[in-house]
Design a protein around this motif. Structure first.
Motif, short mmCIF file in Angstrom:
data_model
loop_
_atom_site.label_atom_id
_atom_site.label_comp_id
_atom_site.label_asym_id
_atom_site.label_seq_id
_atom_site.Cartn_x
_atom_site.Cartn_y
_atom_site.Cartn_z
N GLU A 195 0.85 -1.19 0.00
CA GLU A 195 0.00 0.00 0.00
C GLU A 195 0.88 1.24 0.00
OE1 GLU A 195 -3.79 0.89 2.53
OE2 GLU A 195 -2.05 1.62 3.64
N LEU A 196 0.53 2.20 -0.83
CA LEU A 196 1.19 3.50 -0.86
C LEU A 196 0.23 4.52 -0.28
CD1 LEU A 196 2.48 1.73 -3.15
CD2 LEU A 196 3.01 3.85 -4.32
N CYS A 197 0.70 5.33 0.66
CA CYS A 197 -0.18 6.35 1.23
C CYS A 197 0.63 7.58 1.65
CB CYS A 197 -0.97 5.79 2.41
SG CYS A 197 0.01 5.38 3.85
N ALA A 198 -0.08 8.65 1.89
CA ALA A 198 0.53 9.89 2.39
C ALA A 198 0.15 10.02 3.85
CB ALA A 198 0.02 11.09 1.59
N VAL A 199 1.16 10.04 4.72
CA VAL A 199 0.91 10.12 6.16
C VAL A 199 0.64 11.56 6.58
CG1 VAL A 199 1.89 9.62 8.43
CG2 VAL A 199 2.44 8.17 6.49
N ASN A 200 1.42 12.47 6.03
CA ASN A 200 1.24 13.90 6.27
C ASN A 200 1.82 14.62 5.05
OD1 ASN A 200 4.10 14.23 6.64
ND2 ASN A 200 3.87 13.57 8.77
N PRO A 201 1.77 15.94 4.99
CA PRO A 201 2.23 16.63 3.77
C PRO A 201 3.69 16.39 3.42
CG PRO A 201 0.86 18.10 5.08
CD PRO A 201 1.09 16.88 5.92
N GLN A 202 4.52 15.94 4.39
CA GLN A 202 5.94 15.73 4.11
C GLN A 202 6.32 14.27 3.89
OE1 GLN A 202 5.08 17.36 7.22
NE2 GLN A 202 4.99 19.30 6.11
N THR A 203 5.47 13.33 4.32
CA THR A 203 5.90 11.93 4.43
C THR A 203 4.94 10.96 3.76
OG1 THR A 203 6.96 12.46 6.53
CG2 THR A 203 6.56 10.14 6.08
N PHE A 204 5.55 10.03 3.01
CA PHE A 204 4.82 8.91 2.42
C PHE A 204 5.04 7.67 3.28
CE2 PHE A 204 6.02 11.59 -1.21
CZ PHE A 204 4.81 11.73 -1.87
N CYS A 205 4.20 6.66 3.05
CA CYS A 205 4.42 5.37 3.71
C CYS A 205 4.22 4.27 2.68
CB CYS A 205 3.46 5.17 4.87
SG CYS A 205 3.79 3.64 5.80
N LEU A 206 5.19 3.36 2.59
CA LEU A 206 5.09 2.14 1.80
C LEU A 206 4.93 1.00 2.79
CD1 LEU A 206 5.32 0.38 -0.74
CD2 LEU A 206 7.80 0.51 -0.50
N SER A 207 3.75 0.37 2.77
CA SER A 207 3.45 -0.72 3.71
C SER A 207 3.32 -2.03 2.96
CB SER A 207 2.13 -0.45 4.44
OG SER A 207 2.21 0.71 5.22
N VAL A 208 3.82 -3.09 3.56
CA VAL A 208 3.69 -4.43 3.01
C VAL A 208 3.21 -5.35 4.12
CG1 VAL A 208 4.88 -6.39 1.97
CG2 VAL A 208 5.48 -4.07 1.29
N THR A 209 2.20 -6.17 3.81
CA THR A 209 1.65 -7.09 4.79
C THR A 209 1.38 -8.44 4.15
OG1 THR A 209 0.56 -5.28 5.97
CG2 THR A 209 -0.24 -7.48 6.43
N LYS A 210 1.67 -9.49 4.88
CA LYS A 210 1.31 -10.84 4.46
C LYS A 210 -0.10 -11.11 4.98
CE LYS A 210 2.45 -15.71 5.12
NZ LYS A 210 3.32 -16.67 5.82
N ASN A 211 -0.98 -11.56 4.08
CA ASN A 211 -2.35 -11.94 4.44
C ASN A 211 -3.11 -10.78 5.09
OD1 ASN A 211 -1.89 -14.59 3.57
ND2 ASN A 211 -1.09 -15.18 5.57
N GLY A 212 -3.76 -9.99 4.27
CA GLY A 212 -4.57 -8.91 4.79
C GLY A 212 -4.07 -7.54 4.39
N ALA A 213 -4.86 -6.54 4.68
CA ALA A 213 -4.54 -5.18 4.29
C ALA A 213 -3.48 -4.59 5.22
CB ALA A 213 -5.80 -4.32 4.33
N PRO A 214 -2.55 -3.78 4.67
CA PRO A 214 -1.54 -3.13 5.51
C PRO A 214 -2.19 -2.19 6.51
CG PRO A 214 -0.90 -3.07 3.21
CD PRO A 214 -2.32 -3.55 3.24
N THR A 215 -1.64 -2.18 7.71
CA THR A 215 -2.10 -1.27 8.75
C THR A 215 -0.97 -1.05 9.73
OG1 THR A 215 -3.70 -0.89 10.51
CG2 THR A 215 -3.10 -3.18 10.08
N ASN A 216 -0.78 0.19 10.16
CA ASN A 216 0.28 0.46 11.12
C ASN A 216 -0.20 0.11 12.51
OD1 ASN A 216 1.48 2.56 13.21
ND2 ASN A 216 3.01 2.08 11.66
N VAL A 217 0.58 -0.68 13.23
CA VAL A 217 0.17 -1.11 14.57
C VAL A 217 1.19 -0.73 15.64
CG1 VAL A 217 -1.24 -3.03 13.74
CG2 VAL A 217 1.19 -3.38 14.15
N SER A 218 2.15 0.11 15.31
CA SER A 218 3.15 0.50 16.29
C SER A 218 2.51 1.32 17.41
CB SER A 218 4.26 1.33 15.64
OG SER A 218 5.10 1.88 16.63
#
Length: 202
Positions: A10-33
């Motif tokens: 998944e490619l997304c924009a976290v804020n106006p300065q930062t992108f996030c490239l997420s990769v997940t096995k089995n299921g949709a990417p989600t940040n869990v930190s």
């Protein structure tokens, strides 16, 4: 979102300065930190970009682009300068065979430049680093983050904060390979011309 066998990117924009490239096995990417919160995030103006077989998103900071067929990806700043050259994301299908519980993501490097990174901590006594093992011990702190003089910063986050990501330069010196224990990986990518810009965004 782009599907690679049992993996999803998944490619997304976290804020106006930062992108996030997420990769997940089995299921949709989600940040869990537990260290990152969405309470401060304001809406980000972005638009879909399609060019030369690549798709991605454009914000005021630049563009994060990926090939939906092969998984190659790249990052460029708002002026169109390529910060991370087009390169393979890694063989996600092979990584998820059997019980393998790690993700390796490549961050491409200019083949004509040595790998210099800054800001990851005091794990070694040199500015030029070729690998780092993230962790804390007496008098030493090494975080899964660096700024490159190519003009960007990267922060790597795993699903388990007690098992942080680490990186090492590929043997051909054309990429930095991030290793994520577990089955999910988040790369936060910030175009930043200077170390001060990167620290402010971080």
């Amino acid at each position: 979102r782009i599907q690679f066998g049992s993996a999803q990117a998944e490619l997304c924009a976290v804020n106006p300065q930062t992108f996030c490239l997420s990769v997940t096995k089995n299921g949709a990417p989600t940040n869990v930190s537990t260290f990152l919160t969405t309470n401060f995030i304001a809406p980000v103006k972005w638009q879909i970009v399609k060019t030369n077989g690549l798709v991605g998103m454009q914000t005021a900071a630049g563009e994060l682009l990926m090939n939906p067929q092969g998984g190659e990806w790249m990052l460029q700043n708002a002026d169109g300068k390529i910060l991370i050259p087009l390169h393979d994301i890694g063989d996600l299908a092979a990584q998820f065979m059997g019980t393998n519980s790690q993700i390796n993501l490549a961050v491409g490097w200019d083949a004509n430049k040595p790998i210099y990174v800054y800001g990851c901590g005091n794990g070694v006594n040199a500015l030029q680093q070729t690998k780092t093992k993230t962790g804390l011990k007496n008098g030493v702190a090494v975080i899964p983050y660096f700024w490159s003089d190519s003009g960007y910063a990267v922060l790597a986050v795993t699903a388990n904060d007690n098992q942080p990501a680490s990186w090492a330069a590929a043997t051909n010196q054309h990429a930095v390979i991030w290793n994520f224990p577990g089955t999910s990986a988040d790369l936060y990518l910030t175009p930043a011309a200077t170390l001060k810009d990167a620290a402010r965004a971080y």
